[in-house]
Structures are given as C-alpha cells and as structure tokens.
Scaffold this motif. Structure first.
Motif, PDB file in Angstrom:
ATOM      1  N   ALA A   2      83.290 -54.893 -32.209  1.00 43.66           N
ATOM      2  CA  ALA A   2      84.400 -55.925 -32.505  1.00 43.66           C
ATOM      3  C   ALA A   2      85.576 -54.900 -32.642  1.00 43.66           C
ATOM      4  N   LEU A   3      85.378 -54.085 -33.426  1.00 46.16           N
ATOM      5  CA  LEU A   3      86.470 -53.070 -33.530  1.00 46.16           C
ATOM      6  C   LEU A   3      87.086 -52.338 -32.357  1.00 46.16           C
ATOM      7  N   TRP A   4      85.932 -51.970 -31.489  1.00 52.96           N
ATOM      8  CA  TRP A   4      86.426 -51.592 -30.090  1.00 52.96           C
ATOM      9  C   TRP A   4      87.395 -52.484 -29.417  1.00 52.96           C
ATOM     10  N   ILE A   5      86.919 -53.715 -29.383  1.00 52.47           N
ATOM     11  CA  ILE A   5      87.883 -54.796 -28.869  1.00 52.47           C
ATOM     12  C   ILE A   5      89.041 -55.062 -29.311  1.00 52.47           C
ATOM     13  N   LEU A   6      89.251 -54.844 -30.531  1.00 52.92           N
ATOM     14  CA  LEU A   6      90.465 -54.925 -31.476  1.00 52.92           C
ATOM     15  C   LEU A   6      91.547 -53.689 -31.032  1.00 52.92           C
ATOM     16  N   LEU A   7      90.905 -52.730 -30.952  1.00 52.99           N
ATOM     17  CA  LEU A   7      91.629 -51.388 -30.557  1.00 52.99           C
ATOM     18  C   LEU A   7      91.825 -51.439 -29.136  1.00 52.99           C
ATOM     19  N   ALA A   8      91.056 -52.002 -28.413  1.00 57.79           N
ATOM     20  CA  ALA A   8      91.444 -52.214 -26.705  1.00 57.79           C
ATOM     21  C   ALA A   8      92.466 -52.919 -26.667  1.00 57.79           C
ATOM     22  N   THR A   9      92.834 -53.972 -27.469  1.00 55.31           N
ATOM     23  CA  THR A   9      93.980 -54.800 -27.516  1.00 55.31           C
ATOM     24  C   THR A   9      95.386 -54.149 -27.566  1.00 55.31           C
ATOM     25  N   PHE A  10      95.509 -52.755 -28.257  1.00 61.24           N
ATOM     26  CA  PHE A  10      96.599 -52.046 -28.180  1.00 61.24           C
ATOM     27  C   PHE A  10      96.917 -51.498 -26.766  1.00 61.24           C
ATOM     28  N   VAL A  11      95.942 -51.109 -26.046  1.00 65.25           N
ATOM     29  CA  VAL A  11      96.225 -50.581 -24.598  1.00 65.25           C
ATOM     30  C   VAL A  11      96.484 -51.738 -23.720  1.00 65.25           C
ATOM     31  N   SER A  12      95.312 -52.701 -23.613  1.00 64.74           N
ATOM     32  CA  SER A  12      95.808 -53.862 -22.577  1.00 64.74           C
ATOM     33  C   SER A  12      94.910 -54.997 -22.971  1.00 64.74           C
ATOM     34  N   GLU A  13      95.880 -56.050 -23.440  1.00 64.75           N
ATOM     35  CA  GLU A  13      95.414 -57.117 -23.988  1.00 64.75           C
ATOM     36  C   GLU A  13      94.551 -58.145 -23.040  1.00 64.75           C
ATOM     37  N   ASP A  14      94.908 -57.974 -21.731  1.00 66.37           N
ATOM     38  CA  ASP A  14      94.176 -58.843 -20.714  1.00 66.37           C
ATOM     39  C   ASP A  14      92.805 -58.291 -20.607  1.00 66.37           C
ATOM     40  N   ALA A  15      92.772 -56.824 -20.544  1.00 65.02           N
ATOM     41  CA  ALA A  15      91.380 -56.064 -20.383  1.00 65.02           C
ATOM     42  C   ALA A  15      90.538 -56.418 -21.358  1.00 65.02           C
ATOM     43  N   ALA A  16      90.865 -56.246 -22.694  1.00 59.71           N
ATOM     44  CA  ALA A  16      90.130 -56.397 -23.945  1.00 59.71           C
ATOM     45  C   ALA A  16      89.743 -57.889 -23.752  1.00 59.71           C
ATOM     46  N   ALA A  17      90.376 -58.689 -23.462  1.00 58.14           N
ATOM     47  CA  ALA A  17      89.894 -60.186 -23.345  1.00 58.14           C
ATOM     48  C   ALA A  17      89.130 -60.306 -22.365  1.00 58.14           C
ATOM     49  N   LEU A  18      89.030 -59.914 -21.126  1.00 57.02           N
ATOM     50  CA  LEU A  18      87.990 -59.834 -20.329  1.00 57.02           C
ATOM     51  C   LEU A  18      86.753 -59.149 -20.793  1.00 57.02           C
ATOM     52  N   TRP A  19      86.856 -58.237 -21.621  1.00 57.13           N
ATOM     53  CA  TRP A  19      85.657 -57.270 -21.964  1.00 57.13           C
ATOM     54  C   TRP A  19      84.875 -57.960 -22.843  1.00 57.13           C
ATOM     55  N   ALA A  20      85.642 -58.756 -23.924  1.00 57.68           N
ATOM     56  CA  ALA A  20      85.068 -59.691 -25.010  1.00 57.68           C
ATOM     57  C   ALA A  20      84.306 -60.640 -24.361  1.00 57.68           C
ATOM     58  N   GLY A  21      85.057 -61.234 -23.328  1.00 55.65           N
ATOM     59  CA  GLY A  21      84.366 -62.364 -22.388  1.00 55.65           C
ATOM     60  C   GLY A  21      82.900 -62.147 -21.936  1.00 55.65           C
ATOM     61  N   TRP A  22      83.220 -60.741 -21.610  1.00 54.89           N
ATOM     62  CA  TRP A  22      81.920 -60.125 -20.682  1.00 54.89           C
ATOM     63  C   TRP A  22      80.702 -59.983 -21.781  1.00 54.89           C
ATOM     64  N   LEU A  23      81.158 -59.552 -22.915  1.00 57.22           N
ATOM     65  CA  LEU A  23      80.312 -59.351 -24.031  1.00 57.22           C
ATOM     66  C   LEU A  23      79.696 -60.748 -24.539  1.00 57.22           C
ATOM     67  N   VAL A  24      80.540 -61.458 -24.683  1.00 58.44           N
ATOM     68  CA  VAL A  24      79.865 -62.966 -25.086  1.00 58.44           C
ATOM     69  C   VAL A  24      79.055 -63.481 -23.919  1.00 58.44           C
ATOM     70  N   ARG A  25      79.437 -63.378 -22.872  1.00 58.37           N
ATOM     71  CA  ARG A  25      78.444 -63.980 -21.765  1.00 58.37           C
ATOM     72  C   ARG A  25      76.903 -63.103 -21.592  1.00 58.37           C
TER      73      ARG A  25
END
Length: 65
Positions: A2-25
């Motif tokens: 979760a910390l990596w996703i939080l930090l990834a939003t500082f670079v690209s919110e869309d990519a972080a959201a897609l990555w989080a969705g993939w991890l949920v999937r």
C-alpha cells in the motif's frame, strides 16, 4: 504494498490506480486498502501542490505575470 501505491500516486495517479486494481484482481490487496492508498496518495499530492502554490504566490517571480 500500500505504501508503494501511495508513493506511486505522486508520479502518476492513473498508473497507480491501475496497478492497485491489478493487485486487487490478483488477490494481493484488498479493495479497501487499495482505495485507501490511492485516495490518500492523491489527496496528499494535491495538498502538496496547493501548499507549494500558496507558498510561491507571495514571491516576486509570480507577480510579474
């Protein structure tokens, strides 16, 4: 994770959201944790940009415009 996703939003919110969705999937993250990490990261990033703009608003560089 979760910390990596939080930090990834500082670079690209869309990519972080897609990555989080993939991890949920794939079952590596719960939807609540993914949503919380993305939401908090986006909030902190936006608040940081707002604070930076507020701090620079009084500078001479910004008033030339």
């Amino acid at each position: 994770m979760a910390l990596w996703i939080l930090l990834a939003t500082f670079v690209s919110e869309d990519a972080a959201a897609l990555w989080a969705g993939w991890l949920v999937r794939t079952g590596e993250l719960t939807p609540a944790v993914a949503l919380g990490a993305c939401g908090l990261g986006i909030y902190l990033g936006d608040a940081g940009l707002w604070l930076a703009g507020r701090a620079l608003a009084g500078s001479e560089r910004c008033h030339r415009w």
